[in-house]
Design an enzyme around this catalytic site. Sequence first.
Site, PDB file in Angstrom:
ATOM      1  N   TRP A 263      33.837  51.256  42.735  1.00 17.97           N
ATOM      2  CA  TRP A 263      32.958  51.509  41.582  1.00 17.97           C
ATOM      3  C   TRP A 263      32.090  50.287  41.292  1.00 17.97           C
ATOM      4  O   TRP A 263      31.122  50.353  40.552  1.00 17.97           O
ATOM      5  CB  TRP A 263      33.788  51.868  40.347  1.00 17.97           C
ATOM      6  CG  TRP A 263      34.629  50.721  39.798  1.00 17.97           C
ATOM      7  CD1 TRP A 263      35.491  49.941  40.489  1.00 17.97           C
ATOM      8  CD2 TRP A 263      34.655  50.249  38.445  1.00 17.97           C
ATOM      9  NE1 TRP A 263      36.078  49.004  39.658  1.00 17.97           N
ATOM     10  CE2 TRP A 263      35.587  49.173  38.392  1.00 17.97           C
ATOM     11  CE3 TRP A 263      34.003  50.617  37.272  1.00 17.97           C
ATOM     12  CZ2 TRP A 263      35.875  48.478  37.217  1.00 17.97           C
ATOM     13  CZ3 TRP A 263      34.300  49.914  36.104  1.00 17.97           C
ATOM     14  CH2 TRP A 263      35.222  48.864  36.088  1.00 17.97           C
ATOM     15  N   ASP A 264      32.437  49.165  41.923  1.00 18.06           N
ATOM     16  CA  ASP A 264      31.664  47.933  41.780  1.00 18.06           C
ATOM     17  C   ASP A 264      30.172  48.214  41.995  1.00 18.06           C
ATOM     18  O   ASP A 264      29.312  47.617  41.348  1.00 18.06           O
ATOM     19  CB  ASP A 264      32.104  46.885  42.825  1.00 18.06           C
ATOM     20  CG  ASP A 264      33.590  46.558  42.759  1.00 18.06           C
ATOM     21  OD1 ASP A 264      34.366  47.455  42.381  1.00 18.06           O
ATOM     22  OD2 ASP A 264      33.975  45.433  43.091  1.00 18.06           O
TER      23      ASP A 264
ATOM     24  N   GLU B 102      43.597  47.286  35.567  1.00 16.06           N
ATOM     25  CA  GLU B 102      44.629  47.722  36.513  1.00 16.06           C
ATOM     26  C   GLU B 102      46.010  47.149  36.206  1.00 16.06           C
ATOM     27  O   GLU B 102      46.949  47.360  36.968  1.00 16.06           O
ATOM     28  CB  GLU B 102      44.189  47.359  37.935  1.00 16.06           C
ATOM     29  CG  GLU B 102      42.979  48.152  38.353  1.00 16.06           C
ATOM     30  CD  GLU B 102      42.416  47.747  39.702  1.00 16.06           C
ATOM     31  OE1 GLU B 102      42.886  46.734  40.266  1.00 16.06           O
ATOM     32  OE2 GLU B 102      41.501  48.434  40.172  1.00 16.06           O
TER      33      GLU B 102
ATOM     34  N   LYS C 125      43.918  42.956  32.780  1.00 17.82           N
ATOM     35  CA  LYS C 125      43.402  42.235  33.945  1.00 17.82           C
ATOM     36  C   LYS C 125      41.905  41.962  33.765  1.00 17.82           C
ATOM     37  O   LYS C 125      41.389  40.914  34.126  1.00 17.82           O
ATOM     38  CB  LYS C 125      43.622  43.096  35.183  1.00 17.82           C
ATOM     39  CG  LYS C 125      43.134  42.508  36.475  1.00 17.82           C
ATOM     40  CD  LYS C 125      43.403  43.462  37.632  1.00 17.82           C
ATOM     41  CE  LYS C 125      42.921  42.893  38.947  1.00 17.82           C
ATOM     42  NZ  LYS C 125      43.009  43.863  40.045  1.00 17.82           N
ATOM     43  N   GLN C 126      41.204  42.941  33.195  1.00 13.05           N
ATOM     44  CA  GLN C 126      39.742  42.838  33.105  1.00 13.05           C
ATOM     45  C   GLN C 126      39.226  43.725  31.978  1.00 13.05           C
ATOM     46  O   GLN C 126      39.997  44.451  31.360  1.00 13.05           O
ATOM     47  CB  GLN C 126      39.123  43.259  34.431  1.00 13.05           C
ATOM     48  CG  GLN C 126      39.380  44.717  34.791  1.00 13.05           C
ATOM     49  CD  GLN C 126      39.207  44.989  36.273  1.00 13.05           C
ATOM     50  OE1 GLN C 126      40.133  44.781  37.051  1.00 13.05           O
ATOM     51  NE2 GLN C 126      38.031  45.448  36.656  1.00 13.05           N
TER      52      GLN C 126
HETATM   53  C1  BGC Z   1      39.441  45.108  40.464  1.00  8.96           C
HETATM   54  C2  BGC Z   1      38.704  46.421  40.643  1.00  8.96           C
HETATM   55  C3  BGC Z   1      37.628  46.226  41.691  1.00  8.96           C
HETATM   56  C4  BGC Z   1      38.225  45.696  42.971  1.00  8.96           C
HETATM   57  C5  BGC Z   1      37.169  45.393  44.003  1.00  8.96           C
HETATM   58  C6  BGC Z   1      40.000  44.659  41.802  1.00  8.96           C
HETATM   59  O1  BGC Z   1      40.628  43.430  41.657  1.00  8.96           O
HETATM   60  O2  BGC Z   1      40.475  45.249  39.544  1.00  8.96           O
HETATM   61  O3  BGC Z   1      38.135  46.824  39.428  1.00  8.96           O
HETATM   62  O4  BGC Z   1      37.000  47.442  41.926  1.00  8.96           O
HETATM   63  O5  BGC Z   1      38.917  44.502  42.702  1.00  8.96           O
HETATM   64  O6  BGC Z   1      36.286  44.430  43.537  1.00  8.96           O
END
Ligand code: BGC
Length: 756
Positions: free
Chosen positions: A341-342, A483, A588-589
Amino acid sequence: MGKIAYIDKWRIAETSFSEKYLAKFESIMTLGNGYLTLRNTHEEVYPTEHRNMFVAGIFNRFSPEETTELANFPDISKIEISIDGQRFSLLSGETTNYKREFNYQNGEAIRSFDWKQEEYAFHFTFRKFASMSNKHLIVHEIKIKNLGKDARITFETGIDGTYTNSGTQNFLENERRFFDNKYLYLTTKTTQSKVSVSLACYTHLDVPHVSIPQMGRRKIIEKKQVELKSDQSVCLTKQSLIKTQRDVKYSGKDYLQTELLTELSQIADQSYEILQKESAKAWQDIWDQGEIEIDSEDVKDNLLLNFARYHLHAMSPIHDDRLNIGAKGMTGEGYKGHTFWDTEIFILPYFTYTYPEFAKSLVRYRINGLAAAKANAKRNNYRGAQYPWESAWLSDGEATPKLGGVDIVTGKQSPILTGLIEHHVTGDVVYGGLQCIEATQDPKLKVDFFEVIMEAARFWASRSVYNKIKDRYEILDVIGPDEYTEHVDNNAYTNYLAKFTIDEALRAYYANDENSFKVQYQADINWLTEVSEKLYLPIPNSANVIPQDDTFLKKEMIDLSKYFESNSIGTIGLDYNMEQISNLQVCKQADVILLLQLFPEKFDYQTKLANWDYYYPKTLHDSSLSLTSHCNFALITNQIDLAYKMFKKTFDIDLGDRNMNSSDDGIHSASLGGIWQNVVRGFGGFTVQDFHVTITPKLPKQWRSLSYTVSVFNATIKVDITKTTIKTTLKKGTLSDIVINGKTLNFDKEALSVEV
Ligand code: BGC
């Protein structure tokens, strides 16, 4: 002096050789042009190097137990040098004046130093680039000046197919030929995806020498020997061309041999300088289209932006709409070249508003991936189209690996659940695609995307479960963007995006009279309407906080200071396993914080502030996606100093010299897109609201001015912001009005200037 010198707004340099940091410099100085990339490994080999060359779209799945990955190509970058029979290495002898520089403006890497050992002394200069004007071409140059005693110099280089992806050999045994006594040629095929690829190279020395071709297992090389007297110099140039069966222009077997060799012979006589100039010109054309400049007290701000822009172009295969961008671009084996989804949430806006034609290609990748997304939904017993969490080649389907890092409690490999239950990507794809369609107003893209929206909506409706007691639809057992919380119900971000998707589908259905696909969805309309009306959307509680999911706010809070203070990311995983982390209030984010950014009009200022206050102290930024989302949100909540601090912290993710291993497996693509968003949408205040362009800048006090160019509604606008004025100039197309600092102004002249 630090390990990295930040020379100017386009250039950085490694200032002393260190085996420990090879991987970092290889990643951040990767050569690339969107078609191929070459990590910036040294020409001579070191044990700690990660020598990778990738071509976009050349994926292979070595065995059913492994996931599909970008195949590490046969190598053309290794050029071993021997001095009177002794292999040259910076691990021996004495090196002075060492500098390895990378220029993000023209994609050129230059390394130079003086080296001596006993009676031997030389000055070395290495230069290389991946051409932006001929995307199949990589050129190397080595100049050696003898400052010591006479010596026999031997160069050994060619095409070496023994390279692997961390031990996995993704190519079959190859065929090799030596053509016309000068061109080395190797052709091979990926083991499972069966894609033929060919490489050819020509190495030239500018002084008389002896040349010996050699074939070894999986490789073909040439030894070139020259007697170099004291004070004499030698210059080696190597041109390498790479083509594959998946090239858009692929026209049959001849393409991979006859055409490849013909092309090589046509450029063989051209100097490094000429080829480099052509490539630099192609880079400059890109920069001219998307002109952007920060005038800051700290030149590193502009450098960060240019670093991001360089990599966004080096990593993005916008020449082919069957391909998309990897989470680490193609700068390393991390995430195996997979798309997340990035792209839609972090990277696509850069292309949408600066290079709309490139953006359309990325949206088309999702249109072209519809069949696989439908099959994915069916396999998981849903209707419609479910986009894979990680995708690779269009027909590969879900590409997420099943197992990850060590579980600190059990000692086993932790399962990776994202491929199973992190479903918001299907909403992200629609969100990003619609933003591109709105900005570009491309009627064909709009028609072609219709089915994506409808099928995504069908997926979400079938993914929602009716709760009889509460008389509402719910989305259960998911992972949201954060996550660190797995298996949760009604993740706010996911539910809002699902509702957005279904509503957009209904809107498109009713608006799109001519679409011949429309009729097939007639029977679904009542169902979609019912789910849309009754889909549960978590709303702010009495403290104005939107619950991230049904249970988050009830979970245990712990002191997180230790993890905030750590220089590395993910250190909470050294104390707790995923199951335990899932039961804590730790993110986490950005999750709710990102939701508020995607739908700013749905929430008032107080709610935005309350959610910032609640979630920000609980977010560890253990994903590189987090800082730029927070920077933007800090600006939305008018915290300009804090936003600038976050922008500065983003520098450390890849370019900084604090954590010298953070980019070993590749740079962080989403963060790069986020950097542009911070500058243009955040500090630059550019948004598109209800078909109006709005500019509400919030420059940090350290910036004297900011200029940027955006393309929207077929118009191109240059925006120049200083501390006292905002000037907008129409470079192309027409625009009836523009909203500057909340005031709607008619765009009846070429330029508008407003005092602030
Ligand atoms: C993040 C995801 C991201 C992925 C790839 C993961 O560490 O939590 O949101 O899509 O990295 O960048």
